[in-house]
Enzyme design. Structure first.
Site, PDB file in Angstrom:
ATOM      1  N   GLN A 160       0.960  -0.777  -0.521  1.00  0.00           N
ATOM      2  CA  GLN A 160       0.205   0.254   0.159  1.00  0.00           C
ATOM      3  C   GLN A 160       0.778   1.204  -0.089  1.00  0.00           C
ATOM      4  OE1 GLN A 160      -2.154  -0.905   3.636  1.00  0.00           O
ATOM      5  NE2 GLN A 160      -3.620  -1.891   2.789  1.00  0.00           N
ATOM      6  N   THR A 172     -12.067  -5.034   5.066  1.00  0.00           N
ATOM      7  CA  THR A 172     -11.388  -4.186   5.064  1.00  0.00           C
ATOM      8  C   THR A 172     -11.909  -3.027   4.205  1.00  0.00           C
ATOM      9  OG1 THR A 172      -9.053  -2.996   4.637  1.00  0.00           O
ATOM     10  CG2 THR A 172      -9.487  -5.330   3.716  1.00  0.00           C
ATOM     11  N   ASN A 173     -11.919  -1.475   4.412  1.00  0.00           N
ATOM     12  CA  ASN A 173     -12.141  -0.625   3.320  1.00  0.00           C
ATOM     13  C   ASN A 173     -11.127  -0.506   2.603  1.00  0.00           C
ATOM     14  OD1 ASN A 173     -14.997   0.894   4.704  1.00  0.00           O
ATOM     15  ND2 ASN A 173     -14.028   0.098   6.346  1.00  0.00           N
ATOM     16  N   THR A 174     -10.060  -0.218   2.534  1.00  0.00           N
ATOM     17  CA  THR A 174      -8.828   0.208   1.693  1.00  0.00           C
ATOM     18  C   THR A 174      -8.620  -0.508   0.989  1.00  0.00           C
ATOM     19  OG1 THR A 174      -7.432   1.554   3.679  1.00  0.00           O
ATOM     20  CG2 THR A 174      -6.851   1.128   1.736  1.00  0.00           C
ATOM     21  N   CYS A 206     -13.125   2.993   8.405  1.00  0.00           N
ATOM     22  CA  CYS A 206     -12.172   2.056   8.655  1.00  0.00           C
ATOM     23  C   CYS A 206     -12.178   1.061   9.342  1.00  0.00           C
ATOM     24  CB  CYS A 206     -10.553   2.618   8.662  1.00  0.00           C
ATOM     25  SG  CYS A 206      -9.001   1.731   9.117  1.00  0.00           S
ATOM     26  N   THR A 207     -11.905  -0.361   9.144  1.00  0.00           N
ATOM     27  CA  THR A 207     -12.915  -1.556  10.104  1.00  0.00           C
ATOM     28  C   THR A 207     -11.774  -1.339  11.547  1.00  0.00           C
ATOM     29  OG1 THR A 207     -11.207  -2.927   8.793  1.00  0.00           O
ATOM     30  CG2 THR A 207     -12.857  -2.767   7.744  1.00  0.00           C
ATOM     31  N   GLU A 208     -11.007  -0.667  11.989  1.00  0.00           N
ATOM     32  CA  GLU A 208     -10.321  -0.593  13.298  1.00  0.00           C
ATOM     33  C   GLU A 208     -11.289   0.547  14.095  1.00  0.00           C
ATOM     34  OE1 GLU A 208      -8.131  -3.583  11.132  1.00  0.00           O
ATOM     35  OE2 GLU A 208      -8.508  -1.041   9.377  1.00  0.00           O
TER      36      GLU A 208
END
Length: 233
Positions: A52, A83-85, A197-199
């Site tokens: 990334q 995950t979003n990204t 963002c999943t976090e």
């Protein structure tokens, strides 16, 4: 029930939430001892993060396609990218596997539209906030107007994700940074907030935000569970 194929480990902190929320939803709806039929491929996130930040997105996408193919061969009926990204390079998954990709942005946008919001604040990695793949999908498919933080605050949000949240580190000082950024998004006219963002849901909840929040992790997991409970066609 249909079998979900999870592409996880990006990071494993949020993948844990996916596993819990999917199974919690199955039990809530079906009762008894029911749980979700799941297959998972969990990445070494260090490898993904390096690609990334180096801009090697084609290589990252190829890894997704390969892992999704493994899930298809193992018997998955649909793919959940946890995950979003990495949805930035998810476009090859359906072609490679001939399976549906349950897209995180679509389920989130449907929930927002149903709630009647039109102008949304977006927090996520720098990639999600700055690249067009996410914002354009929200705008073109669902008519949502997306507001993101300024450059300095985008960097701050991103750094907290990659240095703290993916490692399970929760700092009150970082929560205050996020609160200030959310307040600025509200001032800029955002009516609600996407935790893109999943976090981020590990750090921010309704009590931490002056805007109504839409946590993509929980929305995505719940929608995936509902899809799995639908009859096979």
């Amino acid at each position: 029930m249909k079998t979900l194929g999870l592409l996880g480990g990006m990071s494993w902190q949020s993948t844990v939430t996916y596993y819990q929320e999917i199974n919690r939803r199955i039990r809530e709806v079906k009762g008894g001892l029911h749980s979700a039929p799941l297959l998972m491929y969990s990445f070494d996130f260090e490898e993904i993060a390096e690609l990334q930040h180096a801009g090697e997105w084609n290589k990252a996408g190829a890894l997704l396609n390969e892992a999704a193919t493994r899930l298809m061969l193992a018997g998955a009926d649909g793919i959940v990218l946890c995950t979003n990204t990495m949805h930035f390079v998810s476009h090859g998954i359906e072609g490679e596997t001939k399976l549906p990709l349950l897209h995180i942005a679509d389920f989130t946008a449907e929930r927002i539209s149903k709630a009647g919001f039109k102008r949304v604040g977006l927090l996520g990695t720098r990639f999600t906030m700055e690249k067009d793949f996410y914002k354009t999908r929200l705008a073109e498919k669902f008519g949502l107007e997306v507001v993101v933080p300024d450059e300095q605050n985008r960097e701050a949000i991103h750094n907290v994700i990659y240095t703290e949240l993916v490692n399970g580190i929760i700092n009150n000082s970082s929560r205050e940074i996020y609160r200030r950024v959310i307040a600025k998004l509200a001032t800029a006219g955002a009516e609600c907030l996407i935790l893109g963002c999943t976090e981020i849901g590990l750090l921010i909840d309704e009590a931490s935000s002056e805007l109504p929040i839409f946590d993509t992790t929980r929305i995505h997991a719940t929608a995936a569970a509902d899809w799995a409970m639908e009859k096979k066609t």
